[in-house]
Design a protein around this motif. Sequence first.
Motif, PDB file in Angstrom:
ATOM      1  N   PRO A 253       0.806  -1.231   0.000  1.00  0.00           N
ATOM      2  CA  PRO A 253       0.000   0.000   0.000  1.00  0.00           C
ATOM      3  C   PRO A 253       0.835   1.275   0.000  1.00  0.00           C
ATOM      4  CG  PRO A 253      -0.088  -1.086   2.148  1.00  0.00           C
ATOM      5  CD  PRO A 253       0.558  -2.047   1.210  1.00  0.00           C
ATOM      6  N   LEU A 254       2.041   1.221   0.572  1.00  0.00           N
ATOM      7  CA  LEU A 254       2.871   2.431   0.586  1.00  0.00           C
ATOM      8  C   LEU A 254       3.389   2.747  -0.811  1.00  0.00           C
ATOM      9  CD1 LEU A 254       4.826   1.917   3.932  1.00  0.00           C
ATOM     10  CD2 LEU A 254       2.749   3.243   3.506  1.00  0.00           C
ATOM     11  N   THR A 255       3.701   1.699  -1.593  1.00  0.00           N
ATOM     12  CA  THR A 255       4.079   1.918  -2.985  1.00  0.00           C
ATOM     13  C   THR A 255       2.918   2.533  -3.753  1.00  0.00           C
ATOM     14  OG1 THR A 255       5.622   0.052  -2.939  1.00  0.00           O
ATOM     15  CG2 THR A 255       4.870   0.787  -5.102  1.00  0.00           C
ATOM     16  N   LEU A 256       1.714   2.039  -3.503  1.00  0.00           N
ATOM     17  CA  LEU A 256       0.534   2.604  -4.154  1.00  0.00           C
ATOM     18  C   LEU A 256       0.294   4.042  -3.723  1.00  0.00           C
ATOM     19  CD1 LEU A 256      -1.976  -0.391  -4.051  1.00  0.00           C
ATOM     20  CD2 LEU A 256      -0.839   0.570  -6.049  1.00  0.00           C
ATOM     21  N   SER A 257       0.594   4.360  -2.484  1.00  0.00           N
ATOM     22  CA  SER A 257       0.428   5.738  -2.008  1.00  0.00           C
ATOM     23  C   SER A 257       1.353   6.688  -2.765  1.00  0.00           C
ATOM     24  CB  SER A 257       0.708   5.822  -0.502  1.00  0.00           C
ATOM     25  OG  SER A 257      -0.238   5.075   0.221  1.00  0.00           O
ATOM     26  N   PHE A 258       2.598   6.234  -2.985  1.00  0.00           N
ATOM     27  CA  PHE A 258       3.503   7.072  -3.781  1.00  0.00           C
ATOM     28  C   PHE A 258       2.990   7.230  -5.199  1.00  0.00           C
ATOM     29  CE2 PHE A 258       6.867   7.410  -6.926  1.00  0.00           C
ATOM     30  CZ  PHE A 258       7.483   8.584  -6.519  1.00  0.00           C
ATOM     31  N   LEU A 259       2.505   6.136  -5.809  1.00  0.00           N
ATOM     32  CA  LEU A 259       1.992   6.218  -7.172  1.00  0.00           C
ATOM     33  C   LEU A 259       0.824   7.198  -7.279  1.00  0.00           C
ATOM     34  CD1 LEU A 259       1.984   2.602  -8.673  1.00  0.00           C
ATOM     35  CD2 LEU A 259       3.197   4.612  -9.532  1.00  0.00           C
ATOM     36  N   ALA A 318      15.601  12.319  -1.682  1.00  0.00           N
ATOM     37  CA  ALA A 318      14.797  12.543  -2.891  1.00  0.00           C
ATOM     38  C   ALA A 318      13.416  13.105  -2.561  1.00  0.00           C
ATOM     39  CB  ALA A 318      14.659  11.242  -3.674  1.00  0.00           C
ATOM     40  N   LYS A 319      12.782  12.604  -1.506  1.00  0.00           N
ATOM     41  CA  LYS A 319      11.426  13.044  -1.180  1.00  0.00           C
ATOM     42  C   LYS A 319      11.388  14.538  -0.885  1.00  0.00           C
ATOM     43  CE  LYS A 319       7.760  12.517   2.259  1.00  0.00           C
ATOM     44  NZ  LYS A 319       7.287  11.771   3.449  1.00  0.00           N
ATOM     45  N   ARG A 320      12.263  15.011  -0.014  1.00  0.00           N
ATOM     46  CA  ARG A 320      12.261  16.439   0.334  1.00  0.00           C
ATOM     47  C   ARG A 320      12.579  17.311  -0.874  1.00  0.00           C
ATOM     48  NH1 ARG A 320      15.412  16.793   6.186  1.00  0.00           N
ATOM     49  NH2 ARG A 320      13.822  15.666   7.414  1.00  0.00           N
ATOM     50  N   THR A 321      13.481  16.840  -1.710  1.00  0.00           N
ATOM     51  CA  THR A 321      13.837  17.615  -2.896  1.00  0.00           C
ATOM     52  C   THR A 321      12.659  17.714  -3.855  1.00  0.00           C
ATOM     53  OG1 THR A 321      16.119  16.817  -2.662  1.00  0.00           O
ATOM     54  CG2 THR A 321      15.540  17.862  -4.741  1.00  0.00           C
ATOM     55  N   ILE A 322      11.930  16.609  -4.049  1.00  0.00           N
ATOM     56  CA  ILE A 322      10.740  16.642  -4.908  1.00  0.00           C
ATOM     57  C   ILE A 322       9.692  17.571  -4.332  1.00  0.00           C
ATOM     58  CG2 ILE A 322       8.838  15.282  -5.855  1.00  0.00           C
ATOM     59  CD1 ILE A 322      10.762  12.856  -5.825  1.00  0.00           C
ATOM     60  N   LEU A 323       9.468  17.524  -3.027  1.00  0.00           N
ATOM     61  CA  LEU A 323       8.486  18.408  -2.399  1.00  0.00           C
ATOM     62  C   LEU A 323       8.834  19.875  -2.630  1.00  0.00           C
ATOM     63  CD1 LEU A 323       7.876  16.554   1.002  1.00  0.00           C
ATOM     64  CD2 LEU A 323       6.248  16.815  -0.878  1.00  0.00           C
ATOM     65  N   GLY A 324      10.115  20.193  -2.536  1.00  0.00           N
ATOM     66  CA  GLY A 324      10.530  21.571  -2.822  1.00  0.00           C
ATOM     67  C   GLY A 324      10.235  21.976  -4.254  1.00  0.00           C
ATOM     68  N   SER A 325      10.448  21.043  -5.189  1.00  0.00           N
ATOM     69  CA  SER A 325      10.182  21.354  -6.593  1.00  0.00           C
ATOM     70  C   SER A 325       8.693  21.579  -6.845  1.00  0.00           C
ATOM     71  CB  SER A 325      10.701  20.230  -7.505  1.00  0.00           C
ATOM     72  OG  SER A 325       9.878  19.086  -7.451  1.00  0.00           O
ATOM     73  N   LEU A 427      -0.162  14.717  -0.792  1.00  0.00           N
ATOM     74  CA  LEU A 427      -0.153  13.256  -0.838  1.00  0.00           C
ATOM     75  C   LEU A 427       1.254  12.691  -0.685  1.00  0.00           C
ATOM     76  CD1 LEU A 427      -2.738  12.663  -3.713  1.00  0.00           C
ATOM     77  CD2 LEU A 427      -3.082  12.272  -1.264  1.00  0.00           C
ATOM     78  N   LEU A 428       2.236  13.311  -1.340  1.00  0.00           N
ATOM     79  CA  LEU A 428       3.610  12.825  -1.231  1.00  0.00           C
ATOM     80  C   LEU A 428       4.160  13.029   0.180  1.00  0.00           C
ATOM     81  CD1 LEU A 428       6.171  11.661  -2.490  1.00  0.00           C
ATOM     82  CD2 LEU A 428       6.769  13.967  -3.254  1.00  0.00           C
ATOM     83  N   ALA A 429       3.825  14.151   0.795  1.00  0.00           N
ATOM     84  CA  ALA A 429       4.320  14.433   2.141  1.00  0.00           C
ATOM     85  C   ALA A 429       3.869  13.373   3.143  1.00  0.00           C
ATOM     86  CB  ALA A 429       3.847  15.819   2.589  1.00  0.00           C
ATOM     87  N   ARG A 430       2.765  12.703   2.856  1.00  0.00           N
ATOM     88  CA  ARG A 430       2.213  11.712   3.775  1.00  0.00           C
ATOM     89  C   ARG A 430       2.812  10.317   3.583  1.00  0.00           C
ATOM     90  NH1 ARG A 430      -2.802  12.778   6.072  1.00  0.00           N
ATOM     91  NH2 ARG A 430      -3.463  10.623   5.704  1.00  0.00           N
ATOM     92  N   VAL A 431       3.650  10.124   2.556  1.00  0.00           N
ATOM     93  CA  VAL A 431       4.215   8.799   2.281  1.00  0.00           C
ATOM     94  C   VAL A 431       5.498   8.594   3.084  1.00  0.00           C
ATOM     95  CG1 VAL A 431       5.148   7.249   0.525  1.00  0.00           C
ATOM     96  CG2 VAL A 431       3.260   8.790  -0.051  1.00  0.00           C
ATOM     97  N   PRO A 432       5.558   7.599   3.981  1.00  0.00           N
ATOM     98  CA  PRO A 432       6.798   7.291   4.715  1.00  0.00           C
ATOM     99  C   PRO A 432       7.741   6.463   3.827  1.00  0.00           C
ATOM    100  CG  PRO A 432       5.050   5.828   5.428  1.00  0.00           C
ATOM    101  CD  PRO A 432       4.445   6.728   4.383  1.00  0.00           C
ATOM    102  N   VAL A 433       8.596   7.121   3.081  1.00  0.00           N
ATOM    103  CA  VAL A 433       9.323   6.427   2.019  1.00  0.00           C
ATOM    104  C   VAL A 433      10.306   5.387   2.546  1.00  0.00           C
ATOM    105  CG1 VAL A 433       9.034   8.234   0.291  1.00  0.00           C
ATOM    106  CG2 VAL A 433      10.960   8.351   1.864  1.00  0.00           C
ATOM    107  N   ARG A 434      10.946   5.639   3.685  1.00  0.00           N
ATOM    108  CA  ARG A 434      11.884   4.648   4.201  1.00  0.00           C
ATOM    109  C   ARG A 434      11.150   3.355   4.553  1.00  0.00           C
ATOM    110  NH1 ARG A 434      16.803   6.778   5.151  1.00  0.00           N
ATOM    111  NH2 ARG A 434      17.402   4.985   6.400  1.00  0.00           N
ATOM    112  N   ARG A 435       9.977   3.490   5.159  1.00  0.00           N
ATOM    113  CA  ARG A 435       9.177   2.315   5.486  1.00  0.00           C
ATOM    114  C   ARG A 435       8.680   1.633   4.215  1.00  0.00           C
ATOM    115  NH1 ARG A 435       4.043   2.190   8.065  1.00  0.00           N
ATOM    116  NH2 ARG A 435       4.099   4.454   8.296  1.00  0.00           N
TER     117      ARG A 435
END
Length: 448
Positions: A253-259, A318-325, A427-435
């Motif tokens: 589900p976390l992969t789907l959340s990122f998608l 990568a996540k923080r950098t994308i959020l900034g963009s 939506l991206l900010a809510r994804v725990p990418v390390r997990r």
Amino acid sequence: MTAGTTDRTDGTDERRREQRGWYFYDFACSVYSTSVLTVFLGPYLTAVAKAAADADGFVHPLGVPVRAGSLFAYAVSASVLIAVLVMPLVGAVADRTGRKKPLLAVAAYLGATATTGMFFLDGDRYVLGAFLLIVANASLSVSMVLYNAYLPQISEPDERDAVSSRGWAFGYTSGALVLVLNLIVYSGHDTFGLSEGDAVRICLASAGLWWGAFTLVPLRRLRDRHVAPAGEGTVGSGWRQLMATLRDMRRHPLTLSFLLAYLVYNDGVQTVISQASVYGSEELGLDQTTLITAVLLVQVLAVAGALGMGRLARTYGAKRTILGSLGVWTLILAAGYFLPAHAPVWFYVLAAAIGLVLGGSQALSRSLFSHLVPRGKEAEYFSAYEMSDRGLSWLGPLVFGLAFQMTGSYRDAIISLVIFFALGFVLLARVPVRRAVAAAGNPVPERI
């Protein structure tokens, strides 16, 4: 030197060779996205449609009344809807058979042939133009499923941000180079004894020839990984594998959340890319030379932006950098809404800002997703990613086209895209990418 060291060295050399070949597919196909989709085809197809329009400004493909100014956006939407039907099947068959390379060749050369055929788009042949656009754009989407699926196979986890960013940099480099040649042909068409329309058609066709020629490099250097017995890659088993993949994705589900997050914000990115030239020519009254040079500026700065954001990702993740963009993208669209007409300088400023975030946001999204893919499922999962990248990016162009059809204003169409970036950010900010990486069974990089 020990035997183990020799094996590792040989493996590294082979991986580097494949990576260099892999970069060249970006180098090959990016000229379509730049010269065809972003610069020439939108305004030219719109002009062809207007030449065929009735007194009320409508054309009637298949008997459906369509405002001529909306045809290009609708054709883009149709192309990605068709790609939705094809990409999952191709991804499933590729993983089932391990034969990504022949499928990549078919998709690439179908798209390159359709693009080259745009040389014959003249007069009032808007139906031909829409058809070739649909074939080329859908083929590009399918080919990118297979291309992206190589990333986790040819790079180690800690180097994927850099490898992905270099691929985008190669693409933007080729886009800039071909745009310079396009600018020479277009601006000097009288010198070459060409009409303006002839120059545009030559620029369109040359993108197809470039795409086909440089696709030979990755086809020579990439290698297939056979992971299943021969004969299991049939259409029927491909669809069965697709169903299994969809069920499997529910276990992540976390992969789907990122998608989902990527689907939303990338819909905005793809719509800006495809509709920018129409907005510039029709709403801002800018000439074709201004549009070419603006997109050329985007290409040059996108190379630096992709590499620069790759370095930022090594420090901040990568996540923080994308959020900034995404924050920058929101500001860009807000500024674009208020951009004055017949003011090329301000259009160039906006193009520069787009260039700095365009390549990096796309490259880092691709590399981040590669960490979320279970091993052995690369092509199947990247088919879902590509559906988010291109295959499901039909909503933005559709909304853009409908807004213009209803209001007659491209400004109203452009401002609607802000919601894609704002919602995607949340939506991206809510994804725990390390997990999410750990849940996919992959090693977690130090920075992500």
